[in-house]
Scaffold this active site. Structure first.
Site, PDB file in Angstrom:
ATOM      1  N   GLU A   1      21.425  37.491  13.326  1.00  0.00           N
ATOM      2  CA  GLU A   1      21.918  36.219  13.889  1.00  0.00           C
ATOM      3  C   GLU A   1      20.929  35.626  14.892  1.00  0.00           C
ATOM      4  O   GLU A   1      20.753  34.413  14.944  1.00  0.00           O
ATOM      5  CB  GLU A   1      23.287  36.406  14.543  1.00  0.00           C
TER       6      GLU A   1
ATOM      7  N   HIS B   1      17.973  32.535   5.487  1.00  0.00           N
ATOM      8  CA  HIS B   1      18.144  33.710   4.628  1.00  0.00           C
ATOM      9  C   HIS B   1      16.966  33.820   3.662  1.00  0.00           C
ATOM     10  O   HIS B   1      16.474  32.821   3.143  1.00  0.00           O
ATOM     11  CB  HIS B   1      19.459  33.630   3.848  1.00  0.00           C
TER      12      HIS B   1
ATOM     13  N   ASP C   1      23.073  47.807   7.644  1.00  0.00           N
ATOM     14  CA  ASP C   1      22.199  47.913   8.824  1.00  0.00           C
ATOM     15  C   ASP C   1      21.060  48.907   8.614  1.00  0.00           C
ATOM     16  O   ASP C   1      19.926  48.661   9.022  1.00  0.00           O
ATOM     17  CB  ASP C   1      23.017  48.333  10.059  1.00  0.00           C
TER      18      ASP C   1
HETATM   19  N1  ARG Z   1      27.148  37.410   7.376  1.00  0.00           N
HETATM   20  C1  ARG Z   1      26.173  37.240   8.385  1.00  0.00           C
HETATM   21  C2  ARG Z   1      25.320  35.964   8.247  1.00  0.00           C
HETATM   22  O1  ARG Z   1      25.143  35.376   7.211  1.00  0.00           O
HETATM   23  C3  ARG Z   1      25.283  38.421   8.668  1.00  0.00           C
HETATM   24  C4  ARG Z   1      25.200  39.653   7.908  1.00  0.00           C
HETATM   25  C5  ARG Z   1      24.364  40.704   8.629  1.00  0.00           C
HETATM   26  N2  ARG Z   1      24.132  41.880   7.850  1.00  0.00           N
HETATM   27  C6  ARG Z   1      24.065  43.139   8.331  1.00  0.00           C
HETATM   28  N3  ARG Z   1      23.727  44.135   7.592  1.00  0.00           N
HETATM   29  N4  ARG Z   1      24.356  43.426   9.559  1.00  0.00           N
HETATM   30  O2  ARG Z   1      24.755  35.463   9.212  1.00  0.00           O
HETATM   31 ZN    ZN Z   2      22.773  34.947   8.029  1.00  0.00          ZN
END
Ligand code: ARG
Ligand code: ZN
Ligand code: CA
Length: 259
Positions: A171, A180, A234
């Site tokens: 983020e 992305h 993660d």
């Molecule tokens: N859903 C979130 C986004 O699009 C983040 C996903 C983060 N992934 C992780 N493996 N922590 O911003």
């Molecule tokens: Zn994202």
């Protein structure tokens, strides 16, 4: 920029139950992860497939909990607010205003605001979201990132497979203008993240894929699913590229030059 940029952070903890009032230790574990990931000092950077090692970047950004609040008073960089709200709407940014059960932002030109809340949901389908960010150039009142407490930091209430602090790394990447890695065009091959050294990729990757994972005729190396801006678990993401670092640099030289 000469030398690393130091960003003061305020963490606004929004809790309904006592368990959601995460500990200082959980918060500092997240700051530690950011400081490793944005300096390429994370131990798992060693797992980057050899073909991409030359692209691994030190983004030269460091984070610390704010020591002065907006009124110039000493602070630990953490606000704690008990709320009746248990599910925070991503569309209406409920976490970011006291009037909707959240906490108002601190001035966005001086602080990275991070709200940690019980749960984030998408009103379109009701699905839970790990975290979300506002890109540079938006309204200062809503600038920053929001993270569900179970996806924040590496201890306390953080829970596998999102317990290594990478949701916040991802983020904060968006907050510094990163897109992305698959270009946000569904599974198509025409979207771009506007970074030259990330391979063109179809859609997001999940879990922990094995190398190589090919889409969009991007062989032999395939999707860079080990990148923080993909959607893997993660433990499966551990690098930014030099091109991404240059894009974050550009954001720090323009939109975010107050830092
Ligand atoms: N859903 C979130 C986004 O699009 C983040 C996903 C983060 N992934 C992780 N493996 N922590 O911003
Ligand atoms: Zn994202
Ligand atoms: Ca794509």
């Amino acid at each position: 920029r000469v030398g690393p940029t130091r960003i003061p952070v305020v963490v606004h903890v929004l809790f309904n139950t006592a368990a959601q009032n995460i500990s200082d230790a959980q918060i500092t574990s997240q700051i530690d992860v950011l400081n490793q990931d944005f300096r390429a000092q994370n131990p798992d950077v060693a797992k980057v497939p050899p073909v991409w090692k030359p692209l691994v970047a030190d983004a030269r950004i460091q984070f610390h909990l704010a020591t002065e609040d907006p009124e110039g008073q000493p602070t630990d960089g953490i606000t704690r607010t008990q709320t009746q709200t248990t599910r925070f709407n991503i569309r209406t940014d409920d976490a970011k205003s006291a009037s909707t059960g959240g906490h108002d932002a601190w001035p966005a030109d001086k602080y990275l605001n991070i709200w940690v809340c019980p749960r984030i949901f998408n009103p379109a389908d009701g699905d839970e979201i790990l975290g979300y960010a506002q890109f540079p150039g938006g309204a200062p009142e809503t600038d920053g990132v929001v993270i569900g407490h179970r996806f924040f930091g590496t201890n306390g209430t953080s829970s596998a497979p999102f317990n290594l602090g990478r949701t916040t790394t991802h983020e904060v990447g968006h907050w510094l203008n990163l897109r992305h890695i698959w270009g946000d065009d569904g599974e198509g091959c025409s979207g771009s993240d506007f970074v030259a050294d990330t391979p063109n990729a179809g859609g997001p990757n999940f879990g922990t894929p094995t190398f190589p994972s090919l889409t969009c005729s991007n062989g032999p190396d395939g999707d860079m699913f080990v990148n923080y801006m993909d959607y893997t678990d993660d433990k499966g993401m551990f690098m930014f590229t030099k091109g991404q670092a240059a894009r974050m640099d550009a954001a720090l030289d323009s939109f975010r030059s107050s830092f």
